[in-house]
Write a protein that holds these residues in place. Sequence first.
Motif, PDB file in Angstrom:
ATOM      1  N   LEU A   1       0.572  -0.994   0.117  1.00 28.43           N
ATOM      2  CA  LEU A   1      -0.335   0.290  -0.367  1.00 28.43           C
ATOM      3  C   LEU A   1       0.727   0.625   0.054  1.00 28.43           C
ATOM      4  O   LEU A   1       0.072   2.690  -0.237  1.00 28.43           O
ATOM      5  CB  LEU A   1      -0.998   0.199   1.232  1.00 28.43           C
ATOM      6  CG  LEU A   1      -2.312  -1.038   1.132  1.00 28.43           C
ATOM      7  CD1 LEU A   1      -2.532  -1.241   2.861  1.00 28.43           C
ATOM      8  CD2 LEU A   1      -2.986  -0.429   0.346  1.00 28.43           C
ATOM      9  N   LYS A   2       2.073   1.756   0.735  1.00 30.99           N
ATOM     10  CA  LYS A   2       3.157   1.892   0.586  1.00 30.99           C
ATOM     11  C   LYS A   2       3.357   2.556  -0.562  1.00 30.99           C
ATOM     12  O   LYS A   2       3.579   4.014  -1.336  1.00 30.99           O
ATOM     13  CB  LYS A   2       4.096   2.042   1.915  1.00 30.99           C
ATOM     14  CG  LYS A   2       4.824   3.133   2.323  1.00 30.99           C
ATOM     15  CD  LYS A   2       5.977   2.918   3.165  1.00 30.99           C
ATOM     16  CE  LYS A   2       5.828   1.547   4.043  1.00 30.99           C
ATOM     17  NZ  LYS A   2       7.160   1.065   5.219  1.00 30.99           N
ATOM     18  N   ILE A   3       3.442   1.800  -1.704  1.00 28.16           N
ATOM     19  CA  ILE A   3       3.913   1.798  -2.642  1.00 28.16           C
ATOM     20  C   ILE A   3       3.114   2.234  -3.748  1.00 28.16           C
ATOM     21  O   ILE A   3       2.558   3.623  -3.998  1.00 28.16           O
ATOM     22  CB  ILE A   3       5.247   0.823  -3.970  1.00 28.16           C
ATOM     23  CG1 ILE A   3       6.044   0.470  -2.727  1.00 28.16           C
ATOM     24  CG2 ILE A   3       4.930   0.701  -5.154  1.00 28.16           C
ATOM     25  CD1 ILE A   3       6.530  -1.053  -3.368  1.00 28.16           C
ATOM     26  N   LEU A   4       1.619   2.035  -3.593  1.00 34.76           N
ATOM     27  CA  LEU A   4       0.883   1.910  -4.659  1.00 34.76           C
ATOM     28  C   LEU A   4      -0.046   2.693  -4.720  1.00 34.76           C
ATOM     29  O   LEU A   4      -1.017   3.689  -5.113  1.00 34.76           O
ATOM     30  CB  LEU A   4      -0.528   0.820  -4.489  1.00 34.76           C
ATOM     31  CG  LEU A   4       0.545  -1.095  -5.012  1.00 34.76           C
ATOM     32  CD1 LEU A   4      -0.313  -1.842  -4.721  1.00 34.76           C
ATOM     33  CD2 LEU A   4       0.215  -0.837  -6.226  1.00 34.76           C
ATOM     34  N   GLN A   5      -0.820   3.682  -3.220  1.00 35.37           N
ATOM     35  CA  GLN A   5      -1.610   4.978  -2.261  1.00 35.37           C
ATOM     36  C   GLN A   5      -0.863   5.965  -2.966  1.00 35.37           C
ATOM     37  O   GLN A   5      -1.504   6.984  -3.427  1.00 35.37           O
ATOM     38  CB  GLN A   5      -1.371   4.787  -1.199  1.00 35.37           C
ATOM     39  CG  GLN A   5      -2.470   3.209  -1.016  1.00 35.37           C
ATOM     40  CD  GLN A   5      -3.340   3.043  -0.189  1.00 35.37           C
ATOM     41  OE1 GLN A   5      -3.049   3.139   1.134  1.00 35.37           O
ATOM     42  NE2 GLN A   5      -4.566   3.226  -0.029  1.00 35.37           N
ATOM     43  N   ASN A   6       0.687   6.430  -3.361  1.00 35.93           N
ATOM     44  CA  ASN A   6       1.055   7.437  -3.635  1.00 35.93           C
ATOM     45  C   ASN A   6       1.577   7.466  -5.005  1.00 35.93           C
ATOM     46  O   ASN A   6       2.505   6.715  -5.489  1.00 35.93           O
ATOM     47  CB  ASN A   6       2.235   8.547  -2.814  1.00 35.93           C
ATOM     48  CG  ASN A   6       2.675   9.665  -2.619  1.00 35.93           C
ATOM     49  OD1 ASN A   6       2.946   9.389  -4.107  1.00 35.93           O
ATOM     50  ND2 ASN A   6       2.244  10.429  -1.929  1.00 35.93           N
ATOM     51  N   ARG A   7       0.963   8.779  -6.185  1.00 38.43           N
ATOM     52  CA  ARG A   7       1.642   8.492  -7.288  1.00 38.43           C
ATOM     53  C   ARG A   7       2.792   8.023  -7.662  1.00 38.43           C
ATOM     54  O   ARG A   7       3.795   7.694  -7.954  1.00 38.43           O
ATOM     55  CB  ARG A   7       1.054   9.137  -8.120  1.00 38.43           C
ATOM     56  CG  ARG A   7       0.254   9.174  -9.423  1.00 38.43           C
ATOM     57  CD  ARG A   7       0.350  10.320 -10.442  1.00 38.43           C
ATOM     58  NE  ARG A   7      -1.123  10.213  -9.915  1.00 38.43           N
ATOM     59  CZ  ARG A   7      -1.902   9.464 -11.361  1.00 38.43           C
ATOM     60  NH1 ARG A   7      -1.170   9.186 -11.970  1.00 38.43           N
ATOM     61  NH2 ARG A   7      -3.266   9.253 -11.446  1.00 38.43           N
ATOM     62  N   GLU A   8       3.808   9.108  -7.205  1.00 43.34           N
ATOM     63  CA  GLU A   8       5.207   9.908  -7.309  1.00 43.34           C
ATOM     64  C   GLU A   8       6.510   8.433  -6.112  1.00 43.34           C
ATOM     65  O   GLU A   8       7.054   8.150  -6.576  1.00 43.34           O
ATOM     66  CB  GLU A   8       5.705  11.177  -6.351  1.00 43.34           C
ATOM     67  CG  GLU A   8       5.693  12.100  -6.475  1.00 43.34           C
ATOM     68  CD  GLU A   8       4.308  13.218  -6.427  1.00 43.34           C
ATOM     69  OE1 GLU A   8       4.153  13.613  -5.644  1.00 43.34           O
ATOM     70  OE2 GLU A   8       2.646  13.222  -7.506  1.00 43.34           O
ATOM     71  N   THR A   9       5.552   7.679  -4.919  1.00 46.28           N
ATOM     72  CA  THR A   9       6.475   7.462  -4.530  1.00 46.28           C
ATOM     73  C   THR A   9       6.276   5.428  -5.705  1.00 46.28           C
ATOM     74  O   THR A   9       7.002   5.607  -5.895  1.00 46.28           O
ATOM     75  CB  THR A   9       5.607   6.545  -3.188  1.00 46.28           C
ATOM     76  OG1 THR A   9       5.523   7.803  -2.683  1.00 46.28           O
ATOM     77  CG2 THR A   9       6.212   5.307  -2.528  1.00 46.28           C
ATOM     78  N   HIS A  10       5.058   5.466  -6.003  1.00 49.87           N
ATOM     79  CA  HIS A  10       5.212   4.477  -6.656  1.00 49.87           C
ATOM     80  C   HIS A  10       5.535   4.488  -8.219  1.00 49.87           C
ATOM     81  O   HIS A  10       6.690   4.233  -9.082  1.00 49.87           O
ATOM     82  CB  HIS A  10       3.716   4.690  -6.725  1.00 49.87           C
ATOM     83  CG  HIS A  10       3.018   3.343  -8.253  1.00 49.87           C
ATOM     84  ND1 HIS A  10       2.068   2.940  -9.157  1.00 49.87           N
ATOM     85  CD2 HIS A  10       4.069   1.766  -8.384  1.00 49.87           C
ATOM     86  CE1 HIS A  10       2.150   1.805  -9.257  1.00 49.87           C
ATOM     87  NE2 HIS A  10       3.637   1.174  -8.976  1.00 49.87           N
ATOM     88  N   GLN A  11       6.188   5.382  -8.836  1.00 51.15           N
ATOM     89  CA  GLN A  11       6.933   5.801  -9.882  1.00 51.15           C
ATOM     90  C   GLN A  11       7.959   6.358  -9.613  1.00 51.15           C
ATOM     91  O   GLN A  11       8.889   5.172 -10.355  1.00 51.15           O
ATOM     92  CB  GLN A  11       6.634   7.444 -10.454  1.00 51.15           C
ATOM     93  CG  GLN A  11       7.246   7.867 -11.636  1.00 51.15           C
ATOM     94  CD  GLN A  11       6.710   6.570 -12.535  1.00 51.15           C
ATOM     95  OE1 GLN A  11       5.443   6.464 -13.068  1.00 51.15           O
ATOM     96  NE2 GLN A  11       8.131   6.166 -13.555  1.00 51.15           N
ATOM     97  N   SER A  12       8.859   6.243  -8.583  1.00 48.10           N
ATOM     98  CA  SER A  12       9.937   6.808  -7.984  1.00 48.10           C
ATOM     99  C   SER A  12      10.430   4.449  -7.666  1.00 48.10           C
ATOM    100  O   SER A  12      11.790   4.378  -8.209  1.00 48.10           O
ATOM    101  CB  SER A  12      10.305   7.200  -6.719  1.00 48.10           C
ATOM    102  OG  SER A  12      10.205   6.896  -5.424  1.00 48.10           O
ATOM    103  N   PHE A  13       9.757   4.306  -7.181  1.00 48.37           N
ATOM    104  CA  PHE A  13       9.935   2.250  -6.784  1.00 48.37           C
ATOM    105  C   PHE A  13       9.532   1.649  -8.303  1.00 48.37           C
ATOM    106  O   PHE A  13      11.101   1.321  -9.163  1.00 48.37           O
ATOM    107  CB  PHE A  13       8.929   1.792  -6.618  1.00 48.37           C
ATOM    108  CG  PHE A  13       9.386   2.287  -4.862  1.00 48.37           C
ATOM    109  CD1 PHE A  13       9.572   1.112  -4.361  1.00 48.37           C
ATOM    110  CD2 PHE A  13       8.543   3.280  -3.487  1.00 48.37           C
ATOM    111  CE1 PHE A  13      10.464   0.811  -2.935  1.00 48.37           C
ATOM    112  CE2 PHE A  13       9.242   3.108  -2.591  1.00 48.37           C
ATOM    113  CZ  PHE A  13       9.596   2.012  -2.184  1.00 48.37           C
TER     114      PHE A  13
END
Length: 375
Positions: free
Chosen positions: A332-344
Amino acid sequence: MKIAIVCYPTFGGSGVVATELGIGLSNRGHEVHFITYKQPVRLEYLSANIHFHEVSVPEYPLFHYQPYELALSTKLVDTIKKYNIDILHVHYAIPHAYAGYMAKQMLKEDGYEIPMMTTLHGTDITLVGSHNFYKGAVNFSINKSDCVTSVSKSLKDDTLRIFDIKNDIHVVPNFIDIDNLNDDVEDCQRHTMADEDEMIITHVSNLRPVKRIDDVVKIFAKVLEHQKAKLIIIGDGPERDKAVNIAIDLGVRDRVIFMGKSNDIEKILCFSDLFLLPSEKESFGLAALEAMAHGVPVISTNTGGLPEVNIQGQSGYLSDVGNIEEMAENALKILQNRETHQSFKDAAKSRANEFDIKNIIKSYEALYESMLVKA
Ligand code: GMT
């Protein structure tokens, strides 16, 4: 060089690595001969310098188990002589290293010396090879190999811990052919699988107990409590029905798609948002690397060689085996924030680039050369 490759022709990681290696070697001008019981699944074409030799084991009523090793050794001897092969490279110790050693001995009788490389892949050491039924023969055939490689540092350590190994083990990690990734967006049909606001979570494996498919479904069910999503499971195996039943029990069956075995994994990975690999054991985790190459972050366990592939907090997260709660939170940490997801996603891709076949194949070639010099 003329190289004979022995492997399992199926969807398992060792067969995929062996096939991709053979294709890569042939692209670099080597003549490659695959010797196994079926054309390897990832080998879509044969060419002037890629050959396939089928090992047939006719049924005979006396045999409860058909003597595959005998047929393989015989085929190896015939093929090696006929094509004047320089190097024998066997993938997965059981029973390939043993059959390879027999072939070497038979060839020696005819004055033909061939160096043999054995590549250890994981379960040939950890789950299956370490069993007392096989251990002696596996130990013997590893020690009789002219060169031994393992696909991760962790697997090398396991091998040295479990067996009494006299020769060096060279770590040559698994790889990915970055230049030939099918990243064509035209083929990427996300809309066929999920709605705009749904995340796509993917798992690829042979659905054996070691993969902990029940954890895959349980993690997904926890993610679903906070995030609209679909789970795509690619592959088939003995745990499939169990996974279906758990999905039903958890009330998420309508959100889980079982795709079965596929050669088109890239078409799913291209639109996947997250990859789950909660395995009990994993010597490397080729499926995770393939996902990362497509920019898919990975939630995995920290077992075996996975920490050598997936980087904590960058390309994904790693947790202890069975820690479903933490794996769901990290997803959820990765999926729930667009910028975080993109950086991963970016970090997963750039980490995968470090395993480009262009870099790794040279290690195999250098080891082949050193074996020829010694022979
Ligand atoms: O269990 C599998 O995934 C299949 C198995 C195989 O032998 O084909 O995979 C092993 O070899 C792969 C390629 O080197 C590794 O990426 C996998 O981590 C390894 N599996 C295990 O160690 C359980």
